[in-house]
Write an enzyme that holds these catalytic residues in place. Structure first.
Site, PDB file in Angstrom:
ATOM      1  N   ASP A 122     -16.290 -21.221 -19.991  1.00  0.00           N
ATOM      2  CA  ASP A 122     -16.686 -19.817 -19.813  1.00  0.00           C
ATOM      3  C   ASP A 122     -17.418 -19.357 -21.070  1.00  0.00           C
ATOM      4  OD1 ASP A 122     -16.908 -17.095 -19.413  1.00  0.00           O
ATOM      5  OD2 ASP A 122     -14.786 -16.764 -18.983  1.00  0.00           O
ATOM      6  N   SER A 167     -11.651 -10.836 -15.986  1.00  0.00           N
ATOM      7  CA  SER A 167     -12.921 -10.271 -16.442  1.00  0.00           C
ATOM      8  C   SER A 167     -12.765  -8.760 -16.679  1.00  0.00           C
ATOM      9  CB  SER A 167     -14.005 -10.583 -15.398  1.00  0.00           C
ATOM     10  OG  SER A 167     -15.285 -10.339 -15.891  1.00  0.00           O
ATOM     11  N   HIS A 191     -17.360 -18.830 -16.190  1.00  0.00           N
ATOM     12  CA  HIS A 191     -16.582 -17.606 -15.996  1.00  0.00           C
ATOM     13  C   HIS A 191     -16.036 -17.521 -14.567  1.00  0.00           C
ATOM     14  CE1 HIS A 191     -15.326 -13.575 -17.007  1.00  0.00           C
ATOM     15  NE2 HIS A 191     -16.026 -13.052 -16.041  1.00  0.00           N
ATOM     16  N   ASP A 192     -16.800 -18.049 -13.618  1.00  0.00           N
ATOM     17  CA  ASP A 192     -16.386 -18.027 -12.219  1.00  0.00           C
ATOM     18  C   ASP A 192     -15.056 -18.727 -11.978  1.00  0.00           C
ATOM     19  OD1 ASP A 192     -18.134 -16.496 -10.863  1.00  0.00           O
ATOM     20  OD2 ASP A 192     -19.138 -18.124  -9.797  1.00  0.00           O
TER      21      ASP A 192
END
Lengths: 391, 391
Positions: free
Chosen positions: A324, A157, A357-358
């Site tokens: 994501d 990220s 995204h996690d």
């Protein structure tokens, strides 16, 4: 079994605080006087200092990436599933450095620190920090630790943005660059969500234009809303569906007052928001999201990422996750395409994963396998390169 | 040229207010005493009252769907591009009825109205309203207008949920059901965004637990944040990218204070939020989003939408938009699959469109063509059916 005894754990670690007295000129034009950096290390630096790996953290990260601070700790560092002996970032091979970035709120100098010029807490007067500033402070830390060249700079990220910036700004100091769930720059939708999160914070009357600490208060509601917005964008629709569906907490419909959370997903989000609000600095949140907004790798290169990556010398691993939608695989493929066009050596893995995204923080087998194999290659590269470098 | 003279416009329209004295038992168990419904009509009801079309509005809609209230009006009703002579919902053929739902804030009885039991404004004491309650009030209006059976009930988003509920609750009174950009129920992600929007409103100190009107104030910040969240979810990532990209307002980076909107998308969102905050009732926003949350067509039918649709007698048109991630095409296909399994007559159109959920309000040629052709069929069906009905 105590956590420190767990197989694959780096065990008990002690964060260090390093003071840097030399002022730092920031990209915004202001100068930060001396500052502190809190960092942790795992593993042992080898004799020729070639096995060092830098971990760059994301929006709400900190220096505590692996291990435990005390035997009583219930939770290990934020990337403990990935860093340790035998893990993808193998501390029996690598010397891993993890720091809290300036502007953060986990030990390094940030908005909660005292401004030496005024004797007051910096608060909202803390300068705007950009990704390139973090890279500059990380470079100073590398100098201090005797690390001429990182075996790898790794980040997910916002951390992946730092890794790319390293490869561009200090090409000779990065052998491998691992960019996970990142992007060359934010999309308009990303910018929009960040804007709303900041608006929620500054609209909270407890924010006091950023002087909340001087008022002895915290903008908890605003921070909680900001975190809830972030959290929804970190997860995929599918995962939220699997995890919560439309499950009612009471098992049946009984419309109550606004104070009630009727759906499981509501109480989950409220909990996440409240937890965060008690543990994170609002000015840091504003600063971090603006660093995200401003990041634009190609901007100094005529908006051409190929031109940017022509400066790089590192080999790259780029990783994305199918679900994501904050930094979608399409954004990672833009990075890969630019690297290929710049004739850089790049491996790309798109991981089928439901976690949004996690996912980059989770021990998804195919993801960790790919990272492990890549890092094995990073390690294998060390010896011959060291010889070559010595010539 | 004055707007009323524009080709295809229904011209100047005058909203009517209808008082209903008979109390209404609501799904939540409470009873609403007499209430007002504001509605508009366009076109002429035919002799056998068979050409009436009901328009159901979405979250922030109102009765003013088409035409102008005065020659000075700069903007027409919210669905003017679709309703008028020669338009998809052709007022030279149909008698179109559009109303503001109870609990709304555009003329019909809602939280801003006076509670006759207390003499105070209802505020947060206004009962929880569900989609089935709106259908019940719409049925009463149909009775009053002499409309035994709607030629079509039409709605997008939350309006599509009302259209489906009509087809289930009053199968004999709906000939055609047009469901645009809707879903059988919200996903966990939808619920989450609604929860955050409500949290932003109730956290605003000007909200005063919903008694803001008595305090002579408005929770503008909270409403603005709620609207900004909604707005981002109405648009697609692609559209936002096309519309704003990362364009800087000043043309260059000059990190300023939090008060500055540096990216175009920021100032756009702030404008949208502020406009909404001045014109919408916060209690209505809470009520509408909860009606969305609670809607679950199959819940009374053992969670089986097929079982639910077995009750329907209408023919269906279902429309979705490719870039709609709030109510994605997948959610529309669930409706279609259930209708097919229930042996209902259904047409499905998935429109390639970049505009996200908002597409349902826009005059996208293929969308309007499909709707126009379907409505022509609705009109063609009127005559023979009327004969059949008369037997």
């Amino acid at each position: 079994m105590e956590p420190r005894a767990a197989a694959g754990s780096v065990g008990i670690v002690t964060p260090r605080t390093q003071r840097f007295e030399q002022p730092l000129e920031l990209a915004c034009g202001r100068t930060l006087p001396g500052y502190d950096i809190v960092y942790e290390t795992y593993g042992t630096l080898n004799a020729d200092c070639s096995n060092a790996v830098l971990i760059c953290h994301a929006l709400s990260g900190n220096a505590h990436a692996a291990g435990y601070h005390s035997p009583a700790d219930r939770k290990p560092g934020w990337w403990d599933n990935c860093i340790g002996p035998g893990k993808p970032i193998d501390t029996s091979r690598f010397f891993v450095v993890s720091l809290n970035n300036i502007g953060g709120c986990a030990g390094s100098t940030g908005p909660h620190s005292v401004n030496p010029a005024t004797g007051r807490i910096w608060g909202p007067d803390f300068p705007v920090v950009r990704v390139r500033d973090w890279v500059a402070t990380q470079r100073r830390l590398a100098d201090l630790l005797g690390i001429e060249r990182w075996a790898a700079v790794v980040g997910g990220s916002l951390g992946g943005m730092q890794a790319m910036r390293w490869a561009i700004d200090h090409p000779e100091r990065v052998r491998h660059c691992v960019v996970i769930a990142a992007a060359l720059k934010l999309s308009a939708q990303n910018l929009a969500f960040n804007e709303i999160a900041r608006k929620a914070i500054v609209a909270d009357p407890q924010f006091h234009d950023g002087w909340f600490l001087e008022h002895g208060t915290l903008p908890r509601q605003g921070l909680a809303i900001a975190r809830m917005i972030g959290h929804v964008t970190y997860l995929s629709d599918e995962l939220m569906g699997d995890k919560f569906g439309r499950e009612l907490r009471s098992g049946s419909f009984a419309p109550g007052s606004e104070a009630d959370a009727e759906f499981q997903v509501q109480s989950y989000l409220r909990y996440q928001g409240d937890q965060f609000a008690d543990n994170f600095d609002a000015n840091t949140y504003l600063l971090m999201t603006r660093a995200l907004d401003y990041f634009d790798l190609a901007r100094d290169f005529g908006d051409d990422p190929v031109e940017a990556f022509r400066r790089a010398r590192a080999r790259f691993l780029v990783v994305s996750f199918s679900s994501d939608w904050r930094f979608s695989p399409r954004r990672s493929r833009e990075i890969v395409d630019a690297l290929l066009a710049a004739h850089r050596d790049v491996s790309y893995v798109e991981i089928e994963a439901n976690e949004g995204h996690d996912a980059f923080l989770l021990p998804i087998p195919r993801y960790h396998d790919a990272l492990q194999r890549y890092m094995e290659q990073v390690h294998a590269d060390l010896a011959p390169r060291s010889v070559a470098d010595a010539r």
